[in-house]
Write an enzyme that holds these catalytic residues in place. Structure first.
Site, PDB file in Angstrom:
ATOM      1  N   MET A 153     -39.021 -27.443   4.315  1.00  0.00           N
ATOM      2  CA  MET A 153     -39.568 -26.102   4.053  1.00  0.00           C
ATOM      3  C   MET A 153     -40.131 -25.518   5.339  1.00  0.00           C
ATOM      4  SD  MET A 153     -41.624 -26.986   0.604  1.00  0.00           S
ATOM      5  CE  MET A 153     -40.871 -27.914  -0.738  1.00  0.00           C
ATOM      6  N   MET A 163     -31.131 -25.214  -8.536  1.00  0.00           N
ATOM      7  CA  MET A 163     -32.587 -25.287  -8.641  1.00  0.00           C
ATOM      8  C   MET A 163     -33.014 -24.915 -10.056  1.00  0.00           C
ATOM      9  SD  MET A 163     -33.852 -26.257  -5.716  1.00  0.00           S
ATOM     10  CE  MET A 163     -35.511 -26.175  -6.376  1.00  0.00           C
ATOM     11  N   ASP A 193     -32.224 -29.983  -9.430  1.00  0.00           N
ATOM     12  CA  ASP A 193     -33.474 -30.213  -8.699  1.00  0.00           C
ATOM     13  C   ASP A 193     -34.591 -29.351  -9.277  1.00  0.00           C
ATOM     14  OD1 ASP A 193     -35.416 -30.754  -6.820  1.00  0.00           O
ATOM     15  OD2 ASP A 193     -34.371 -29.804  -5.136  1.00  0.00           O
ATOM     16  N   HIS A 206     -34.003 -37.852  -1.569  1.00  0.00           N
ATOM     17  CA  HIS A 206     -33.956 -36.387  -1.426  1.00  0.00           C
ATOM     18  C   HIS A 206     -35.088 -35.947  -0.502  1.00  0.00           C
ATOM     19  CE1 HIS A 206     -32.893 -32.337  -2.824  1.00  0.00           C
ATOM     20  NE2 HIS A 206     -34.188 -32.079  -2.864  1.00  0.00           N
ATOM     21  N   HIS A 242     -32.364 -31.169   1.795  1.00  0.00           N
ATOM     22  CA  HIS A 242     -32.359 -29.859   1.131  1.00  0.00           C
ATOM     23  C   HIS A 242     -33.122 -28.876   2.014  1.00  0.00           C
ATOM     24  CE1 HIS A 242     -33.918 -27.551  -2.707  1.00  0.00           C
ATOM     25  NE2 HIS A 242     -33.143 -26.810  -1.946  1.00  0.00           N
ATOM     26  N   SER A 299     -37.325 -37.560  -4.772  1.00  0.00           N
ATOM     27  CA  SER A 299     -37.776 -36.636  -3.729  1.00  0.00           C
ATOM     28  C   SER A 299     -39.103 -37.102  -3.169  1.00  0.00           C
ATOM     29  CB  SER A 299     -37.943 -35.232  -4.309  1.00  0.00           C
ATOM     30  OG  SER A 299     -38.706 -34.445  -3.419  1.00  0.00           O
ATOM     31  N   MET A 351     -34.743 -25.684   2.671  1.00  0.00           N
ATOM     32  CA  MET A 351     -35.330 -24.450   2.127  1.00  0.00           C
ATOM     33  C   MET A 351     -35.933 -23.687   3.302  1.00  0.00           C
ATOM     34  SD  MET A 351     -36.983 -26.080  -1.286  1.00  0.00           S
ATOM     35  CE  MET A 351     -36.954 -27.725  -0.595  1.00  0.00           C
ATOM     36  N   ASP A 396     -36.926 -32.742   1.130  1.00  0.00           N
ATOM     37  CA  ASP A 396     -37.125 -31.292   1.042  1.00  0.00           C
ATOM     38  C   ASP A 396     -37.676 -30.762   2.354  1.00  0.00           C
ATOM     39  OD1 ASP A 396     -36.439 -30.605  -1.709  1.00  0.00           O
ATOM     40  OD2 ASP A 396     -38.041 -31.998  -2.235  1.00  0.00           O
TER      41      ASP A 396
HETATM   42  C1  DX5 Z   1     -38.873 -28.109  -4.918  1.00  0.00           C
HETATM   43  C2  DX5 Z   1     -38.058 -29.216  -4.323  1.00  0.00           C
HETATM   44  C3  DX5 Z   1     -37.827 -30.362  -5.224  1.00  0.00           C
HETATM   45  C4  DX5 Z   1     -39.078 -31.080  -5.677  1.00  0.00           C
HETATM   46  C5  DX5 Z   1     -38.797 -31.612  -7.049  1.00  0.00           C
HETATM   47  O1  DX5 Z   1     -38.815 -27.001  -4.121  1.00  0.00           O
HETATM   48  O2  DX5 Z   1     -36.777 -28.738  -3.928  1.00  0.00           O
HETATM   49  O3  DX5 Z   1     -36.925 -31.298  -4.640  1.00  0.00           O
HETATM   50  O4  DX5 Z   1     -39.471 -32.131  -4.852  1.00  0.00           O
HETATM   51  O5  DX5 Z   1     -39.960 -32.129  -7.564  1.00  0.00           O
HETATM   52  P1  DX5 Z   1     -40.148 -32.390  -9.131  1.00  0.00           P
HETATM   53  O6  DX5 Z   1     -39.118 -33.393  -9.537  1.00  0.00           O
HETATM   54  O7  DX5 Z   1     -41.544 -32.900  -9.215  1.00  0.00           O
HETATM   55  O8  DX5 Z   1     -39.949 -31.065  -9.828  1.00  0.00           O
HETATM   56 ZN    ZN Z   2     -35.252 -30.276  -3.302  1.00  0.00          ZN
END
Ligand code: DX5
Ligand code: ZN
Length: 228
Positions: free
Chosen positions: A45, A145, A183, A41, A74, A16, A76, A43
């Site tokens: 947000m 998650m 994740d 990956h 992903h 990620s 969010m 993320d």
């Molecule tokens: C959190 C994200 C994850 C995050 C994971 O909301 O969806 O993808 O980057 O990071 P680590 O592996 O550090 O928990």
């Molecule tokens: Zn994620």
């Protein structure tokens, strides 16, 4: 746009970039690709669904130009319908929506697949695995998650393995080929626990991008996921 492969009984590792040096994202992508990552990956947000902001379609479009890795996006976000189009155009390989987000998720998942992308659905730590049942025929991927979404570097939650096992059971009963991705808080130890519970795709931010050797960190997660 690179295609996300179907599960083949092998573990997929998806670093990620949330944990990468944001001033050197290109270098992070290169290191992940050369280090043997299967997917990248990404993320996304919106500051509403989770209390944080991250990347947008422009980032995905720039990474797509490198053609280095499939992009596992992903979402969010509170209103995924506003973003599936832009991220599809930008070159995402998969789009994963949250079951807790707003809108007609069935229609969105169908649209994602019609556009040639893999369609994913994610559940937060307090959402029961059974909630995915009505969507199962529309899915290529389920993302469990194992931290509360929003930030990298958190610890794998205690109910993580049970959540994964619950989703694995549903996937098995469906007879469909669906990735089970985990994740949050993934490192060598938790990857083994997650694999034991039934995960076959492993997102890792902190454990990959804050390690001195990216390739070694990826290899260790892959090995832990294969030999649990
Ligand atoms: C959190 C994200 C994850 C995050 C994971 O909301 O969806 O993808 O980057 O990071 P680590 O592996 O550090 O928990
Ligand atoms: Zn994620």
């Amino acid at each position: 746009m690179l295609k996300l492969p179907l599960p083949k009984g092998l573990a997929a590792v998806a670093p990620s970039i949330l944990s990468a040096d944001q001033l050197n994202l290109g270098l992070a992508v290169q290191k992940a690709a050369q280090g043997g990552a299967d997917w990248l990956h990404i993320d996304i947000m919106d500051g509403h669904f989770v209390p944080n902001l991250s990347f947008g379609p422009a980032t995905v479009a720039c990474i797509d130009k490198t053609a280095a890795l499939a992009q596992d996006v992903h979402l969010m976000v509170e209103r995924p319908a506003d973003f599936t189009g832009p991220f599809t155009k930008a070159g995402a390989s998969s789009l994963t929506l949250h079951i807790e987000s707003e809108g007609d998720l069935k229609q969105l998942l169908a649209q994602i697949r019609q556009s040639g992308l893999a369609a994913g659905l994610s559940i937060k730590p307090d959402t029961a695995p059974a909630e995915i049942l009505p969507y199962i025929d529309l899915l290529d991927l389920v993302l469990v998650m194992t931290v509360y979404p929003g930030f990298g570097g958190q610890g794998f939650l205690q109910n993580g393995a049970a959540q994964i096992a619950g989703v694995r059971d549903i996937i098995k009963k469906s007879g469909r080929q669906i990735w089970l991705e985990v994740d949050g808080g993934i490192n060598e130890e938790t990857a083994a626990a997650a694999a034991r519970a039934g995960a076959d795709a492993f997102v890792a931010g902190n454990a990959v991008f804050n390690a001195p050797d990216t390739a070694l960190a990826i290899a260790r997660i892959r090995r832990a996921a294969a030999n649990f």
